[in-house]
Structures are given as C-alpha cells and as structure tokens.
Scaffold this active site. Sequence first.
Site, mmCIF file in Angstrom:
data_model
loop_
_atom_site.group_PDB
_atom_site.id
_atom_site.type_symbol
_atom_site.label_atom_id
_atom_site.label_comp_id
_atom_site.label_asym_id
_atom_site.label_seq_id
_atom_site.Cartn_x
_atom_site.Cartn_y
_atom_site.Cartn_z
ATOM 1 N N LYS A 47 0.848 -1.195 0.000
ATOM 2 C CA LYS A 47 0.000 0.000 0.000
ATOM 3 C C LYS A 47 0.877 1.236 0.000
ATOM 4 C CE LYS A 47 -1.057 -0.931 4.885
ATOM 5 N NZ LYS A 47 -2.153 -1.020 5.841
ATOM 6 N N TYR A 78 5.310 -14.134 7.617
ATOM 7 C CA TYR A 78 5.645 -14.223 9.039
ATOM 8 C C TYR A 78 6.337 -15.528 9.411
ATOM 9 C CZ TYR A 78 2.333 -10.370 8.997
ATOM 10 O OH TYR A 78 1.694 -9.198 8.701
ATOM 11 N N ASP A 95 -9.861 -8.487 9.822
ATOM 12 C CA ASP A 95 -10.078 -8.043 8.435
ATOM 13 C C ASP A 95 -9.234 -8.841 7.443
ATOM 14 O OD1 ASP A 95 -8.060 -6.648 9.906
ATOM 15 O OD2 ASP A 95 -7.677 -5.431 8.133
ATOM 16 N N ASP A 206 4.101 21.336 -28.386
ATOM 17 C CA ASP A 206 5.047 21.083 -27.295
ATOM 18 C C ASP A 206 6.391 21.723 -27.626
ATOM 19 O OD1 ASP A 206 6.356 20.017 -25.108
ATOM 20 O OD2 ASP A 206 6.531 17.991 -25.932
#
Length: 431
Positions: A47, A78, A95, A206
């Site tokens: 995240k 883990y 969750d 541009d």
Amino acid sequence: MKKNKTVYVPLAIDILHSGHLNIIKIAKKYGKVVIGLLSDSAVAEYKAIPSLEYNERYKIVKSLKDVNQIIKQDTWDYSYVLNTLKPDYFIHGDDWKRGIQKKTRKKVISILKKNKGKLIEVPYTKNISSSSIKSDLITHLTPTSRISILKRLIENKTVVRVLESHSPLSGLIAENTKIEKGKKIQQFDAMWSSSLTDSSVKGKPDNQSLDFSSRFSGLGDILDVTTKPLIFDADNGGRLEHLPFAIRTLERLGVSAIMIEDKIGLKKNSLFADQSGAKQDSIKDFCQKINSIKKNRSSQDFLIGARIESFILGKGLNDALNRAKAYSKAGADIILIHSKENNPKEIFSFSKIFKKTKYYKPLVAVPSTYSKTTEEMLVKNGFKIVIYANHMLRAAYPAMQNAAETILKNKRSFELEKKISSVKEVINLIR
Ligand code: SPV
Ligand code: MG
C-alpha cells in the site's frame, strides 16, 4: 499478563490510532507483547508508503507502556519470525480473513499449529484505519512533507510507477486507481507533469510556447487535491538565470523532482521522427544547470532529474554514457535515458553498463514507443522509475472526439449515454 507467554502482533502503525491501542491492550492480557513492526519497504510493496519513516514509528511504538519488544518485520511473510520466536499467541485484526492477506493467514495458522501457538483475531475497529485517516489528511499535507515522498519511494520500492496527470481530475485517477493482483495492491506511486500533454490541453504545440508560469498554476490545482508526489517535466529547464526562481516555485508547490533534458534551441518533442534542427546541449552547460538546481534547492529531498537525449538525436551509446557519468557527478539524483525505438535494446545496452559504474543513479524509463516492455523487464535491466508519460490525455482525447461525432451523427445524445459516465456518477466523482 501471563508472565511466561509471548504474544506476537504484526503492525504497520503508520498513524497510531485507537484501533492499534485496542489490539495492544488485548495482547497484553495474554502475555509479553512483541510488535512485528513492518518496514517501510514491506508496507510500500502493498500500500502507500508510510507517512512516518520506520525509525519514527519505532520510537512511537517503543514509548507505549504495554509494548515489551519490537522486531523489524521486513516482509509480510511471518514464517521466519513464527519459527524462531515461537510465540504462544499471534494477534491480528480479523479483516485479513478477506482480501489480499487471506493466503498469509492460512500459512500463519499452519505454522502456529505446528508450534502449538494460538491465533487470536480481534474484530476490526470500524471507521478507523491508517488509510482512512491518511485520506482525510489530504487537506493537511504540507508541501514539504510531499516533496520527500518520491525519494523514499525510490529507496523502498522495486519499481516506482508514474502516471501522466494533465489536470486535477487525471491527478485524482493517478491518486485513487487501485487493482488487486495476486497478493498485492497495484497502484501508481507518483504523477508526471508532461510538457507534451500540458501543451496539448491548452491547444498549443510542445515547443515551450506554453510558459512555466501557466504550467505552474495548473500544477497548483493538481497538488491541491492529491497527495502523491509529482515529477515536473521542465523541458531543458529554460535559461540558466531563471532556474533558481523555477526551483523556488516548484518546491513551494510541493513538487518532488524536476526533470531537465539536454537539448537546446527551439524545442521539439522527442517522439517526433524528424529531429532536424534539434541540438544537444554541451556537457559543460548542462552540468551548470544541474549545479544551479543543486545550489538553489532548499530541500535535499527535491530531486534533480537529468534526461539524456543522445539516442533521440542519433548520438549513440558512448555519448549517452559519457553524459550520464558527467551529469551524475554534477549532482543529478535520477537519470532518464530516453528512446523512441519500438524496443528497449538501446536503453538496456545503456543500463547494463551504467549500473555497474560508480556513477550509477536510479534510472528512469519512458516506455511510450517500446510499450510492449513490461515493468518487470525494466526492473530486471536496472530501471527504478517508469513513467507513463501521456496516456491519460491519449485516452481522453478519442473518447471526447467520439462523443462529439456520435451527437453529430444522431442529432441527439441518446446513443452516447451507455458509453459515457452518467450525470449521477459525475456528481459523485468528487467527495
Ligand atoms: C513529455 O511527456 O512531455 C515528455 C516525454 O517530455 S516525451 O513526449 O517522450 O518527449
Ligand atoms: Mg516534455
């Protein structure tokens, strides 16, 4: 507290809130509390990178009276800690029964079973999470805190994915678009303010006819409603004498990096086949620009990007490598090696050599023409930042064009309705 029992609680604790305190309080009832504090890179793989760096989070967690020990959790796997610490209890919010952590949960359960440990799942504290607090924080994000995020992403992520944003709305797409793939949430890390798309939106070519002042005011609007870092495409940076003022404005706005290209004279977009008339700057003069930015930036975290146009101008690998070395020595923090080939061969020949030199700096790719090349291939070949430099505008333009033609054809808008957002969707687009 049961004195001879150990309780392991993995947490990211980006922003300490009552949900965390609740879990720690429950953990304490079972024994000695060991927090598995997730590292910045572990969090960033799944995240948004934590607002607070690991050391800051460590200090905060350490000061909590119910915490006995902290272990750095460098991955979301883990197994290692479970097999070495062999905790009597493992505590997690419930969750994780859904979504990307489902598989991790299964693995934890099987190791615990083997070691006679127990899993305790604490009901998720509703309406409170670091992510939701973070999204509310958007109104409080200060320019200085945003500037540093890009540097931290480069340090902590395998690949930093950047999406062109030519308006606040496209910025919000870069901000909010997420998909779940495998165990990870895929999202964009930063925004690219492109000279090409900024100019196109204003109906101009541009070629720097759209001046910095106009582009800066557009930037302000994007940065007002987003939190992700932004890289500013500054063409060749303009005149050396004006650079300090541009840098001051960019930093004040909260921009994280400036990208300057080593071309001089009337600017031509690099993807034009015909580059006649386009000239490359001398190494000396370009390094002076890098130096000026270095001297005038107030934050060391405001990054200097040097963009090498040797391949665009047909100068070849040795020229590109010489320049990369000189720009790196002068103080560039990131190096963009540009190409308009339809395959990545030339940029890979460059990265293969450059990454082994002592001048190596994180490499940036802009895979507009070699779009079959995946991020994975770029990373394997030494690239860190991938910029999708014009895709939001290229997606919007044909969609708008088609809408206009469909109305003309049918002399009403009914035929278009199914292909476009409903008014209700548009009204609800913005929180
Ligand atoms: C831009 O997006 O404006 C760029 C990248 O400078 S390119 O169009 O490839 O030159
Ligand atoms: Mg440009």
